[in-house]
Design a protein around this motif. Sequence first.
Motif, PDB file in Angstrom:
ATOM      1  N   TYR A  64      12.295  14.390  -5.649  1.00  0.00           N
ATOM      2  CA  TYR A  64      12.669  14.046  -4.277  1.00  0.00           C
ATOM      3  C   TYR A  64      11.785  14.733  -3.239  1.00  0.00           C
ATOM      4  CZ  TYR A  64      16.804  11.958  -6.368  1.00  0.00           C
ATOM      5  OH  TYR A  64      17.655  11.177  -7.117  1.00  0.00           O
ATOM      6  N   ARG A  65      10.810  15.487  -3.695  1.00  0.00           N
ATOM      7  CA  ARG A  65       9.859  16.135  -2.790  1.00  0.00           C
ATOM      8  C   ARG A  65       8.609  15.277  -2.592  1.00  0.00           C
ATOM      9  NH1 ARG A  65       9.716  20.684  -5.210  1.00  0.00           N
ATOM     10  NH2 ARG A  65      10.983  21.935  -3.786  1.00  0.00           N
ATOM     11  N   ARG A  66       8.325  14.422  -3.570  1.00  0.00           N
ATOM     12  CA  ARG A  66       7.101  13.613  -3.511  1.00  0.00           C
ATOM     13  C   ARG A  66       7.331  12.315  -2.735  1.00  0.00           C
ATOM     14  NH1 ARG A  66       7.126  15.199  -9.040  1.00  0.00           N
ATOM     15  NH2 ARG A  66       8.062  13.183  -9.578  1.00  0.00           N
ATOM     16  N   PRO A  67       6.429  11.948  -1.829  1.00  0.00           N
ATOM     17  CA  PRO A  67       6.514  10.629  -1.186  1.00  0.00           C
ATOM     18  C   PRO A  67       6.476   9.537  -2.245  1.00  0.00           C
ATOM     19  CG  PRO A  67       4.942  12.036  -0.044  1.00  0.00           C
ATOM     20  CD  PRO A  67       5.300  12.744  -1.317  1.00  0.00           C
ATOM     21  N   ALA A  68       7.225   8.472  -2.017  1.00  0.00           N
ATOM     22  CA  ALA A  68       7.299   7.364  -2.970  1.00  0.00           C
ATOM     23  C   ALA A  68       7.041   6.050  -2.238  1.00  0.00           C
ATOM     24  CB  ALA A  68       8.651   7.367  -3.676  1.00  0.00           C
ATOM     25  N   ALA A  69       7.409   4.945  -2.857  1.00  0.00           N
ATOM     26  CA  ALA A  69       7.049   3.620  -2.336  1.00  0.00           C
ATOM     27  C   ALA A  69       7.436   3.425  -0.874  1.00  0.00           C
ATOM     28  CB  ALA A  69       7.698   2.539  -3.202  1.00  0.00           C
ATOM     29  N   MET A  70       8.641   3.829  -0.498  1.00  0.00           N
ATOM     30  CA  MET A  70       9.126   3.601   0.859  1.00  0.00           C
ATOM     31  C   MET A  70       8.954   4.799   1.775  1.00  0.00           C
ATOM     32  SD  MET A  70      10.102   0.480   0.847  1.00  0.00           S
ATOM     33  CE  MET A  70      10.274  -0.739  -0.475  1.00  0.00           C
ATOM     34  N   THR A  71       8.654   5.960   1.226  1.00  0.00           N
ATOM     35  CA  THR A  71       8.567   7.178   2.031  1.00  0.00           C
ATOM     36  C   THR A  71       7.142   7.707   2.172  1.00  0.00           C
ATOM     37  OG1 THR A  71       9.204   8.408   0.043  1.00  0.00           O
ATOM     38  CG2 THR A  71      10.936   7.943   1.651  1.00  0.00           C
ATOM     39  N   SER A  72       6.171   6.967   1.687  1.00  0.00           N
ATOM     40  CA  SER A  72       4.782   7.372   1.862  1.00  0.00           C
ATOM     41  C   SER A  72       4.279   6.928   3.234  1.00  0.00           C
ATOM     42  CB  SER A  72       3.903   6.754   0.770  1.00  0.00           C
ATOM     43  OG  SER A  72       2.530   6.959   1.059  1.00  0.00           O
ATOM     44  N   ALA A  73       3.596   7.825   3.920  1.00  0.00           N
ATOM     45  CA  ALA A  73       3.032   7.483   5.226  1.00  0.00           C
ATOM     46  C   ALA A  73       1.745   6.697   5.102  1.00  0.00           C
ATOM     47  CB  ALA A  73       2.790   8.746   6.041  1.00  0.00           C
ATOM     48  N   GLY A  74       1.221   6.569   3.868  1.00  0.00           N
ATOM     49  CA  GLY A  74       0.006   5.793   3.655  1.00  0.00           C
ATOM     50  C   GLY A  74      -1.168   6.365   4.424  1.00  0.00           C
ATOM     51  N   GLU A  75      -1.865   5.515   5.151  1.00  0.00           N
ATOM     52  CA  GLU A  75      -3.060   5.950   5.889  1.00  0.00           C
ATOM     53  C   GLU A  75      -2.713   6.849   7.077  1.00  0.00           C
ATOM     54  OE1 GLU A  75      -3.776   2.267   9.002  1.00  0.00           O
ATOM     55  OE2 GLU A  75      -4.662   2.134   6.990  1.00  0.00           O
ATOM     56  N   HIS A  76      -1.418   6.979   7.368  1.00  0.00           N
ATOM     57  CA  HIS A  76      -1.006   7.826   8.487  1.00  0.00           C
ATOM     58  C   HIS A  76      -0.575   9.220   8.024  1.00  0.00           C
ATOM     59  CE1 HIS A  76      -1.188   4.343  11.111  1.00  0.00           C
ATOM     60  NE2 HIS A  76      -0.397   3.686  10.270  1.00  0.00           N
ATOM     61  N   ALA A  77      -0.864   9.571   6.795  1.00  0.00           N
ATOM     62  CA  ALA A  77      -0.418  10.857   6.253  1.00  0.00           C
ATOM     63  C   ALA A  77      -0.871  12.039   7.112  1.00  0.00           C
ATOM     64  CB  ALA A  77      -0.916  11.024   4.819  1.00  0.00           C
ATOM     65  N   ARG A  78      -2.068  11.953   7.639  1.00  0.00           N
ATOM     66  CA  ARG A  78      -2.586  13.064   8.443  1.00  0.00           C
ATOM     67  C   ARG A  78      -1.797  13.237   9.735  1.00  0.00           C
ATOM     68  NH1 ARG A  78      -8.964  13.481   9.054  1.00  0.00           N
ATOM     69  NH2 ARG A  78      -8.218  15.423   9.995  1.00  0.00           N
ATOM     70  N   ALA A  79      -1.167  12.163  10.197  1.00  0.00           N
ATOM     71  CA  ALA A  79      -0.370  12.244  11.428  1.00  0.00           C
ATOM     72  C   ALA A  79       0.878  13.096  11.236  1.00  0.00           C
ATOM     73  CB  ALA A  79       0.030  10.839  11.887  1.00  0.00           C
ATOM     74  N   LEU A  80       1.233  13.376   9.980  1.00  0.00           N
ATOM     75  CA  LEU A  80       2.425  14.161   9.679  1.00  0.00           C
ATOM     76  C   LEU A  80       2.098  15.634   9.440  1.00  0.00           C
ATOM     77  CD1 LEU A  80       3.321  11.213   9.269  1.00  0.00           C
ATOM     78  CD2 LEU A  80       4.618  11.958   7.270  1.00  0.00           C
ATOM     79  N   GLU A  81       0.822  15.951   9.294  1.00  0.00           N
ATOM     80  CA  GLU A  81       0.434  17.299   8.877  1.00  0.00           C
ATOM     81  C   GLU A  81       0.823  18.378   9.876  1.00  0.00           C
ATOM     82  OE1 GLU A  81      -3.715  17.190   8.071  1.00  0.00           O
ATOM     83  OE2 GLU A  81      -3.501  16.080   6.172  1.00  0.00           O
ATOM     84  N   ALA A 121       6.925  15.067   3.424  1.00  0.00           N
ATOM     85  CA  ALA A 121       5.558  15.426   3.812  1.00  0.00           C
ATOM     86  C   ALA A 121       5.418  16.928   4.043  1.00  0.00           C
ATOM     87  CB  ALA A 121       5.156  14.661   5.075  1.00  0.00           C
ATOM     88  N   LYS A 122       6.531  17.585   4.381  1.00  0.00           N
ATOM     89  CA  LYS A 122       6.523  19.032   4.583  1.00  0.00           C
ATOM     90  C   LYS A 122       6.962  19.785   3.334  1.00  0.00           C
ATOM     91  CE  LYS A 122       5.170  19.910   7.880  1.00  0.00           C
ATOM     92  NZ  LYS A 122       3.771  19.782   8.389  1.00  0.00           N
ATOM     93  N   GLY A 123       7.137  19.068   2.218  1.00  0.00           N
ATOM     94  CA  GLY A 123       7.493  19.709   0.964  1.00  0.00           C
ATOM     95  C   GLY A 123       8.965  19.977   0.771  1.00  0.00           C
ATOM     96  N   VAL A 124       9.808  19.349   1.595  1.00  0.00           N
ATOM     97  CA  VAL A 124      11.259  19.546   1.492  1.00  0.00           C
ATOM     98  C   VAL A 124      11.863  18.376   0.714  1.00  0.00           C
ATOM     99  CG1 VAL A 124      13.428  19.785   2.764  1.00  0.00           C
ATOM    100  CG2 VAL A 124      11.302  20.758   3.702  1.00  0.00           C
TER     101      VAL A 124
END
Length: 292
Positions: free
Chosen positions: A10-27, A112-115
């Motif tokens: 439940y810590r890893r992004p999955a099909a519906m919870t991945s930010a995709g190309e916007h991952a850096r926007a969450l950093e 995305a924050k490891g929670v």
Amino acid sequence: MTTQQILDFYRRPAAMTSAGEHARALEDLPRDVAALARIVQGVLLHQHWASKYGVTLSDERLGESHIRPTGQMLDRLFTHDHQPLSAARPPGARLVGICRHFTVLLAALLRAKGVPARARCGFGAYFMPDLRLDHWVCEYWNAEQARWILVDAQIDDVQRAALKLDFDPLDVPRDRFLIAGDAWAQCRAGEADPSTFGIFDMFGSWFIAGNLVRDVAALNNMEMLPWDDWGAMVGPDEPLKDDHLALFDRLAALTHTPDATFADLRALYEGDERLRVPATVYNAVLNRPETV
């Protein structure tokens, strides 16, 4: 499986919870749950609460509620406003969604924050008197307290005041939000009336069963739309047969303590095509099949 393995799932992004190309926007976002919930509230607008924020939605804007993956949600959001996620948008520039979108986006930000975080599908008892309405909330792992906590990211100051809540939406009591399996078990035991569970003009055991299947899918990292239909779900005029009842009774037991039953829950979901989200589901609102 070990607790650590479950939390990692439940810590890893999955099909519906991945930010995709916007991952850096969450950093650069904070890790604090309260801060992340406020961020979600600043970028999403619930379609059924829009008028309370002075917004009238066009049919095109209402169509945003049918977006499933977080990556696509962020695609659409940034077409309205290119500011960072941490910048609260005026209501008219927010992405339109429903409780599921608030839940999934918060889960995505937390992951995305490891929670460890997961979506739960069930019923809220704090919207209308004597009714438990179709609803989704986010459940995250609080490492300090060593427990899962329910967060209703949809409930901002406007909604909290309107609903006159007597609890903190960042720690929703388990009797104010019932996961679908607990609702099913209570109704089966005669402790609750199934006709009080649902939404709009849709209430009853069949509706609870549908949410139970959606909750099982969410616990397996497939957070679907509240009106996506597939597999084991039944319609309002379809009788619940013995095989249905046996399946839903088992799912209710498994989802009550999903960590303790995690291996069984995963195996049943992956091995039973009635439960596993197929490549194509039926969007009951748009009345059409859609590719997931």
